[in-house]
Design a protein around this motif. Structure first.
Motif, PDB file in Angstrom:
ATOM      1  N   ASP A 105      17.432  66.975  37.663  1.00 57.82           N
ATOM      2  CA  ASP A 105      18.075  67.499  36.463  1.00 57.82           C
ATOM      3  C   ASP A 105      17.803  69.083  36.702  1.00 57.82           C
ATOM      4  O   ASP A 105      16.767  69.455  37.122  1.00 57.82           O
ATOM      5  N   ARG A 106      18.794  69.690  36.317  1.00 53.92           N
ATOM      6  CA  ARG A 106      18.609  71.175  36.087  1.00 53.92           C
ATOM      7  C   ARG A 106      18.003  71.811  35.218  1.00 53.92           C
ATOM      8  O   ARG A 106      18.332  71.389  34.125  1.00 53.92           O
ATOM      9  N   VAL A 107      16.923  72.716  35.500  1.00 56.11           N
ATOM     10  CA  VAL A 107      16.165  73.526  34.629  1.00 56.11           C
ATOM     11  C   VAL A 107      16.265  74.867  34.826  1.00 56.11           C
ATOM     12  O   VAL A 107      15.912  75.323  35.970  1.00 56.11           O
ATOM     13  N   PRO A 108      16.338  75.606  33.647  1.00 57.38           N
ATOM     14  CA  PRO A 108      16.147  77.286  34.090  1.00 57.38           C
ATOM     15  C   PRO A 108      15.027  77.532  34.789  1.00 57.38           C
ATOM     16  O   PRO A 108      13.861  76.766  34.328  1.00 57.38           O
ATOM     17  N   TYR A 109      14.880  78.257  35.608  1.00 59.64           N
ATOM     18  CA  TYR A 109      13.500  78.999  35.958  1.00 59.64           C
ATOM     19  C   TYR A 109      12.234  79.277  35.117  1.00 59.64           C
ATOM     20  O   TYR A 109      11.310  79.004  35.245  1.00 59.64           O
ATOM     21  N   ALA A 110      13.041  79.987  33.998  1.00 56.30           N
ATOM     22  CA  ALA A 110      11.729  80.243  32.980  1.00 56.30           C
ATOM     23  C   ALA A 110      11.230  79.161  32.231  1.00 56.30           C
ATOM     24  O   ALA A 110      10.162  79.095  31.781  1.00 56.30           O
ATOM     25  N   LEU A 111      11.723  77.787  32.673  1.00 50.94           N
ATOM     26  CA  LEU A 111      10.912  76.781  32.048  1.00 50.94           C
ATOM     27  C   LEU A 111      10.221  75.754  33.055  1.00 50.94           C
ATOM     28  O   LEU A 111       9.633  74.904  32.692  1.00 50.94           O
ATOM     29  N   GLY A 112      10.005  76.243  34.104  1.00 51.70           N
ATOM     30  CA  GLY A 112       9.388  75.489  35.129  1.00 51.70           C
ATOM     31  C   GLY A 112      10.146  75.060  36.207  1.00 51.70           C
ATOM     32  O   GLY A 112      11.357  75.362  36.578  1.00 51.70           O
ATOM     33  N   ALA A 113       9.339  74.172  37.083  1.00 49.93           N
ATOM     34  CA  ALA A 113      10.051  73.667  38.439  1.00 49.93           C
ATOM     35  C   ALA A 113      11.197  72.582  37.901  1.00 49.93           C
ATOM     36  O   ALA A 113      10.997  71.896  36.952  1.00 49.93           O
ATOM     37  N   ARG A 114      12.162  72.513  38.924  1.00 49.21           N
ATOM     38  CA  ARG A 114      13.428  71.478  38.681  1.00 49.21           C
ATOM     39  C   ARG A 114      12.808  70.087  39.047  1.00 49.21           C
ATOM     40  O   ARG A 114      12.154  69.854  39.860  1.00 49.21           O
ATOM     41  N   PRO A 115      12.726  69.370  37.899  1.00 50.90           N
ATOM     42  CA  PRO A 115      12.288  67.881  37.940  1.00 50.90           C
ATOM     43  C   PRO A 115      12.945  67.176  38.915  1.00 50.90           C
ATOM     44  O   PRO A 115      14.401  66.959  38.801  1.00 50.90           O
ATOM     45  N   ARG A 116      12.537  66.225  39.973  1.00 55.04           N
ATOM     46  CA  ARG A 116      13.099  65.517  40.756  1.00 55.04           C
ATOM     47  C   ARG A 116      12.531  64.152  40.788  1.00 55.04           C
ATOM     48  O   ARG A 116      11.185  64.046  40.733  1.00 55.04           O
ATOM     49  N   MET A 117      13.092  62.881  40.268  1.00 56.12           N
ATOM     50  CA  MET A 117      12.352  61.794  39.996  1.00 56.12           C
ATOM     51  C   MET A 117      12.976  60.451  40.775  1.00 56.12           C
ATOM     52  O   MET A 117      14.372  60.625  41.214  1.00 56.12           O
TER      53      MET A 117
END
Length: 453
Positions: A105-117
């Motif tokens: 899932d793509r997440v902006p840098y300001a919200l933290g690390a990019r989640p990979r599951m």
């Protein structure tokens, strides 16, 4: 909440992986070599190497593997430093290759690390939820997603990719500081903090009388006034008085300094957010305006300040030189004006004088931008508990160019030339204490506080 992501909202990609392409390339090479060298055994191995990934590709496509997604963020609105949880609800149909699903899932840098599951044991008609937390120390409107879901067959030769287009918005609002009640002044001899409550439901003061006119309902005759004046008088029901206020945020880039959370603009946004929240809680109808005079958002009494905070979450600096009086101030019922100002600029005094004349009461919280410091000092100042107002600094402690009369000086005699009540705030001044000073102090001249730079 983002709704169900159906087939119209995704692109389906299915093909050979790097390993699968390597098998095909090796098989073709083996067949060519077998033909040239006349080795039947090598040709059989080459055909098997080519057939295996192609057969896997056919099986995956015939399995009609599909993924459906609904996503949400709870809560969708948080304050700076708060945590939101993004929830991904997945449903699969058809045969899942390899029974393993890889999510990215793509997440902006300001919200933290990019989640990979990685989800294992995924089968036909499988349902499951995946959650991850996001947090930001910077206000803003952030989009999480879109989601990329991948599945590979058991041999790792074929990969099916699902790309979803839906995203989830997480609004990180500026932090607010609780402010004490201070008299704002609202005209007609009433304080702004008391007036909204007295008029919220109407009272006998709202009932006015006038002379009887032909056609008036006789049930509206006000007998007490008729007896007192000797003329037939009727009641004229007026709408309850409503307290209006405009919060003017000086978001000019030239009026502030610093970057990120340590900038004076961010302190101004926190101050404006705190004032908006305080006034909305007190029953005011609040209009939020920027330096260009645009009314960005409004809050009606009882609606809360949520919409104002959402607007402040996305406000940016503007490259303009002069302030503009908002339309909400120049209207027929401007009410109280609270301005959060940065460094004074040439020509501001003319606009501020016009705003003060049009307002029933004008209060300015001016940031002494030249005294701005590190982020740690800003954070500690804003987090300080509400205490009694601190003793004003001595003139020697103030930097050159600042106005000692603006911070803790005794009230001046008479009305200031611009009609503003003013308090100056630095990065180390708790906002609640500055607000108390603003409710109690008068200074001679807003434009002279610090001088135009």
């Amino acid at each position: 909440m983002a709704g169900l992501s159906g087939s119209r909202e995704r692109r389906v990609l299915g093909g050979l992986t790097v390993r699968g392409r390597a098998f095909v390339a090796a098989g073709v090479t083996a067949v060519v070599c077998a033909v040239v060298l006349g080795q039947e055994t090598l040709a059989g191995a080459g055909v098997l190497a080519v057939a295996l990934p192609l057969a896997s590709l056919a099986v995956v496509h015939l399995g009609r593997f599909d993924v459906h997604l609904s996503r949400s963020a709870e809560p969708s609105h948080v304050s700076v430093g708060g945590t939101a949880v993004v929830r991904l609800a997945l449903t699969t149909t058809g045969r899942v290759p390899g029974r393993t699903l890889l999510l990215d899932d793509r997440v902006p840098y300001a919200l933290g690390a990019r989640p990979r599951m990685v989800l294992r044991g995924v089968g036909r008609h499988w349902r499951g939820d995946v959650t991850y937390a996001v947090r930001s120390d910077l206000r803003g409107h952030y989009e999480t997603g879109p989601l990329l879901a991948r599945a590979e067959d058991a041999f790792g030769l074929v990969q099916v990719v699902r790309r979803f287009r839906r995203t989830t918005t997480v609004v990180v609002r500026p932090r607010t500081v609780p402010l004490p009640d201070v008299p704002l002044g609202g005209g007609s001899g009433a304080s702004g903090d008391d007036r909204p409550r007295a008029s919220a439901t109407g009272s006998t003061e709202d009932v006015m009388v006038r002379e009887y006119r032909r056609g008036d309902d006789l049930r509206r005759v006000h007998w007490r006034s008729t007896a007192r004046t000797g003329e037939l008088m009727v009641r004229r029901e007026e709408q309850p008085w409503q307290a209006h206020t405009t919060v003017l945020l000086d978001n000019r880039a030239r009026a502030h300094t610093g970057d990120g959370a340590a900038s004076s603009l961010e302190h101004a946004v926190v101050a404006a957010a705190s004032v908006c929240t305080h006034l909305a809680r007190r029953g005011y109808a609040v209009a939020l305006a920027d330096a260009e005079g645009r009314v960005l958002a409004r809050a009606t009494p009882g609606a809360g300040a949520g919409g104002l905070l959402d607007t402040l979450a996305g406000i940016d600096a503007v490259d303009v030189a002069h302030l503009t009086a908002p339309a909400s101030v120049t209207s027929a019922d401007p009410g109280v004006t609270v301005a959060v100002l940065g460094r004074p600029r040439p020509g501001d005094d003319v606009v501020l004088e016009r705003i003060a004349r049009a307002s029933s009461s004008a209060l300015a919280l001016r940031l002494d931008v030249d005294r701005w410091a590190a982020p740690s000092r800003v954070a500690s100042a804003l987090a300080s508990p509400v205490t009694s107002p601190a003793a004003p600094p001595s003139d020697a402690a103030l930097p050159a160019g600042s106005d000692p009369g603006s911070v803790g000086a005794p009230p001046s005699s008479g009305v200031p030339r611009h009609g503003w009540r003013t308090a100056v705030a630095g990065p180390a001044d708790p906002l609640a204490e500055v607000w108390v000073r603003l409710g109690a102090r008068w200074v001679p001249d807003l434009a002279a506080a610090g001088g135009a730079r």
